[in-house]
Design a protein around this motif. Structure first.
Motif, PDB file in Angstrom:
ATOM      1  N   PHE A  89       1.010  -1.391  -0.158  1.00 51.02           N
ATOM      2  CA  PHE A  89      -0.023  -0.011  -0.006  1.00 51.02           C
ATOM      3  C   PHE A  89       0.846   1.276  -0.012  1.00 51.02           C
ATOM      4  CE2 PHE A  89      -2.923  -2.882   2.027  1.00 51.02           C
ATOM      5  CZ  PHE A  89      -4.074  -2.976   1.109  1.00 51.02           C
ATOM      6  N   GLU A  90       0.495   2.226  -0.524  1.00 50.25           N
ATOM      7  CA  GLU A  90       0.913   3.502  -0.859  1.00 50.25           C
ATOM      8  C   GLU A  90       0.136   4.462  -0.662  1.00 50.25           C
ATOM      9  OE1 GLU A  90       2.694   3.938  -4.863  1.00 50.25           O
ATOM     10  OE2 GLU A  90       4.477   2.650  -4.533  1.00 50.25           O
ATOM     11  N   PRO A  91       0.645   5.582   0.230  1.00 47.82           N
ATOM     12  CA  PRO A  91      -0.338   6.752   0.566  1.00 47.82           C
ATOM     13  C   PRO A  91      -0.741   7.469  -0.645  1.00 47.82           C
ATOM     14  CG  PRO A  91       1.473   6.852   1.877  1.00 47.82           C
ATOM     15  CD  PRO A  91       1.817   5.961   1.002  1.00 47.82           C
ATOM     16  N   LEU A  92      -1.999   7.773  -0.991  1.00 46.45           N
ATOM     17  CA  LEU A  92      -2.527   8.524  -2.016  1.00 46.45           C
ATOM     18  C   LEU A  92      -2.198  10.025  -1.797  1.00 46.45           C
ATOM     19  CD1 LEU A  92      -5.983   7.005  -3.040  1.00 46.45           C
ATOM     20  CD2 LEU A  92      -4.038   7.086  -4.112  1.00 46.45           C
ATOM     21  N   THR A  93      -1.954  10.805  -2.751  1.00 39.72           N
ATOM     22  CA  THR A  93      -1.817  12.188  -2.671  1.00 39.72           C
ATOM     23  C   THR A  93      -3.022  13.047  -2.871  1.00 39.72           C
ATOM     24  OG1 THR A  93      -1.335  12.493  -5.133  1.00 39.72           O
ATOM     25  CG2 THR A  93       0.592  12.219  -3.851  1.00 39.72           C
ATOM     26  N   ALA A  94      -3.103  14.213  -2.508  1.00 44.79           N
ATOM     27  CA  ALA A  94      -4.514  14.876  -2.561  1.00 44.79           C
ATOM     28  C   ALA A  94      -5.039  14.838  -3.781  1.00 44.79           C
ATOM     29  CB  ALA A  94      -4.123  16.429  -2.029  1.00 44.79           C
ATOM     30  N   ASN A  95      -4.417  15.004  -4.884  1.00 47.59           N
ATOM     31  CA  ASN A  95      -4.994  15.087  -6.209  1.00 47.59           C
ATOM     32  C   ASN A  95      -5.205  13.604  -6.983  1.00 47.59           C
ATOM     33  OD1 ASN A  95      -6.128  17.882  -5.828  1.00 47.59           O
ATOM     34  ND2 ASN A  95      -4.077  18.362  -6.454  1.00 47.59           N
ATOM     35  N   SER A  96      -4.802  12.646  -6.448  1.00 43.29           N
ATOM     36  CA  SER A  96      -4.534  11.432  -7.019  1.00 43.29           C
ATOM     37  C   SER A  96      -5.998  10.961  -7.602  1.00 43.29           C
ATOM     38  CB  SER A  96      -4.049  10.267  -6.040  1.00 43.29           C
ATOM     39  OG  SER A  96      -3.825   9.201  -6.717  1.00 43.29           O
ATOM     40  N   THR A  97      -5.865  10.339  -8.923  1.00 41.69           N
ATOM     41  CA  THR A  97      -6.888   9.664  -9.373  1.00 41.69           C
ATOM     42  C   THR A  97      -6.743   8.323  -9.424  1.00 41.69           C
ATOM     43  OG1 THR A  97      -5.924   9.742 -11.479  1.00 41.69           O
ATOM     44  CG2 THR A  97      -7.237  11.733 -11.131  1.00 41.69           C
ATOM     45  N   VAL A  98      -5.957   7.638  -8.673  1.00 41.52           N
ATOM     46  CA  VAL A  98      -5.775   6.170  -8.680  1.00 41.52           C
ATOM     47  C   VAL A  98      -6.828   5.696  -7.639  1.00 41.52           C
ATOM     48  CG1 VAL A  98      -4.291   4.627  -7.680  1.00 41.52           C
ATOM     49  CG2 VAL A  98      -3.359   6.369  -8.797  1.00 41.52           C
ATOM     50  N   PRO A  99      -7.500   4.460  -7.871  1.00 43.76           N
ATOM     51  CA  PRO A  99      -8.563   4.045  -7.109  1.00 43.76           C
ATOM     52  C   PRO A  99      -8.219   3.762  -5.764  1.00 43.76           C
ATOM     53  CG  PRO A  99      -8.353   2.781  -8.921  1.00 43.76           C
ATOM     54  CD  PRO A  99      -7.202   3.461  -9.156  1.00 43.76           C
ATOM     55  N   VAL A 100      -8.738   4.075  -4.528  1.00 41.84           N
ATOM     56  CA  VAL A 100      -8.596   3.865  -3.107  1.00 41.84           C
ATOM     57  C   VAL A 100      -8.568   2.221  -2.941  1.00 41.84           C
ATOM     58  CG1 VAL A 100      -9.232   4.317  -0.816  1.00 41.84           C
ATOM     59  CG2 VAL A 100      -9.500   6.255  -2.236  1.00 41.84           C
ATOM     60  N   ALA A 101      -7.723   1.543  -2.515  1.00 37.17           N
ATOM     61  CA  ALA A 101      -7.750   0.535  -1.972  1.00 37.17           C
ATOM     62  C   ALA A 101      -7.809   0.038  -0.349  1.00 37.17           C
ATOM     63  CB  ALA A 101      -6.279  -0.258  -2.456  1.00 37.17           C
ATOM     64  N   LEU A 102      -7.521   1.090   0.347  1.00 31.56           N
ATOM     65  CA  LEU A 102      -7.592   0.966   1.637  1.00 31.56           C
ATOM     66  C   LEU A 102      -7.878   2.394   2.306  1.00 31.56           C
ATOM     67  CD1 LEU A 102      -7.402  -0.902   4.253  1.00 31.56           C
ATOM     68  CD2 LEU A 102      -4.888  -0.395   4.163  1.00 31.56           C
ATOM     69  N   THR A 103      -8.896   2.449   3.322  1.00 31.51           N
ATOM     70  CA  THR A 103      -8.843   3.600   4.236  1.00 31.51           C
ATOM     71  C   THR A 103      -8.627   3.356   5.449  1.00 31.51           C
ATOM     72  OG1 THR A 103     -10.555   4.326   2.345  1.00 31.51           O
ATOM     73  CG2 THR A 103     -10.422   5.589   4.611  1.00 31.51           C
ATOM     74  N   THR A 104      -7.905   4.006   6.316  1.00 33.08           N
ATOM     75  CA  THR A 104      -8.074   3.782   7.666  1.00 33.08           C
ATOM     76  C   THR A 104      -8.235   5.266   8.421  1.00 33.08           C
ATOM     77  OG1 THR A 104      -5.537   4.311   7.722  1.00 33.08           O
ATOM     78  CG2 THR A 104      -6.032   2.052   7.322  1.00 33.08           C
ATOM     79  N   THR A 105      -8.714   4.872   9.679  1.00 34.87           N
ATOM     80  CA  THR A 105      -8.665   6.167  10.565  1.00 34.87           C
ATOM     81  C   THR A 105      -8.152   5.906  11.856  1.00 34.87           C
ATOM     82  OG1 THR A 105     -10.926   5.187  11.246  1.00 34.87           O
ATOM     83  CG2 THR A 105     -11.061   6.836   9.406  1.00 34.87           C
ATOM     84  N   HIS A 106      -7.768   7.191  12.665  1.00 37.91           N
ATOM     85  CA  HIS A 106      -7.075   6.743  13.799  1.00 37.91           C
ATOM     86  C   HIS A 106      -6.927   8.323  14.494  1.00 37.91           C
ATOM     87  CE1 HIS A 106      -3.195   8.379  12.222  1.00 37.91           C
ATOM     88  NE2 HIS A 106      -3.436   7.818  11.243  1.00 37.91           N
ATOM     89  N   ALA A 107      -6.641   8.117  15.815  1.00 33.14           N
ATOM     90  CA  ALA A 107      -6.647   9.208  16.594  1.00 33.14           C
ATOM     91  C   ALA A 107      -5.632  10.278  16.058  1.00 33.14           C
ATOM     92  CB  ALA A 107      -6.362   8.876  17.965  1.00 33.14           C
ATOM     93  N   GLY A 108      -6.020  11.484  16.213  1.00 34.44           N
ATOM     94  CA  GLY A 108      -5.172  12.618  15.839  1.00 34.44           C
ATOM     95  C   GLY A 108      -5.374  13.959  16.500  1.00 34.44           C
TER      96      GLY A 108
END
Length: 129
Positions: A89-108
């Motif tokens: 997995f690679e982080p997506l950039t803000a304007n990326s058009t590549v499909p999202v394969a994984l979304t994670t949420t965590h404390a911030g």
């Protein structure tokens, strides 16, 4: 004058019950009371753009802006990843058009707005708070 056991504690009990009701109401709407139970004035923290302050003012409370602060909030950080050619997995950039394969949420850490609310000055009975 006749003595009634426990009667001297009634004002303190009412103040703590009012504080608890306000705390439930604020928490249910996404805010936080960061003062000790029964404190007056009460400090409230809200996320920027929250309608909670307007709702409290509509209910008859007078609030004073205090400051900005920070709070660790669960699920506040959202990260989206795409699948790389090697299967990692690679982080997506803000304007990326590549499909999202994984979304994670965590404390911030997020910014909050702080307000003082003086219970002793508020004559409020609306909405049970």
């Amino acid at each position: 004058m006749r003595h009634f056991p426990g009667k001297q504690f009634e004002p303190a009990k009412r103040a703590i019950e009012r504080f608890a009701a306000l705390n439930r109401w604020v928490t249910a709407r996404g805010g936080w009371i960061v003062s000790l139970p029964g404190a007056d004035p009460v400090m409230i923290e809200v996320l920027p753009g929250s309608s909670l302050i307007d709702e409290l003012e509509e209910a008859g409370y007078e609030l004073t802006s205090a400051s900005e602060g920070e709070r660790i909030v669960p699920g506040r950080i959202v990260q989206r990843f795409a699948t790389a050619s090697n299967g990692t997995f690679e982080p997506l950039t803000a304007n990326s058009t590549v499909p999202v394969a994984l979304t994670t949420t965590h404390a911030g850490i997020t910014r909050v707005m702080r307000y003082w609310l003086e219970l002793s000055l508020s004559d409020v009975s609306a909405g049970g708070i």
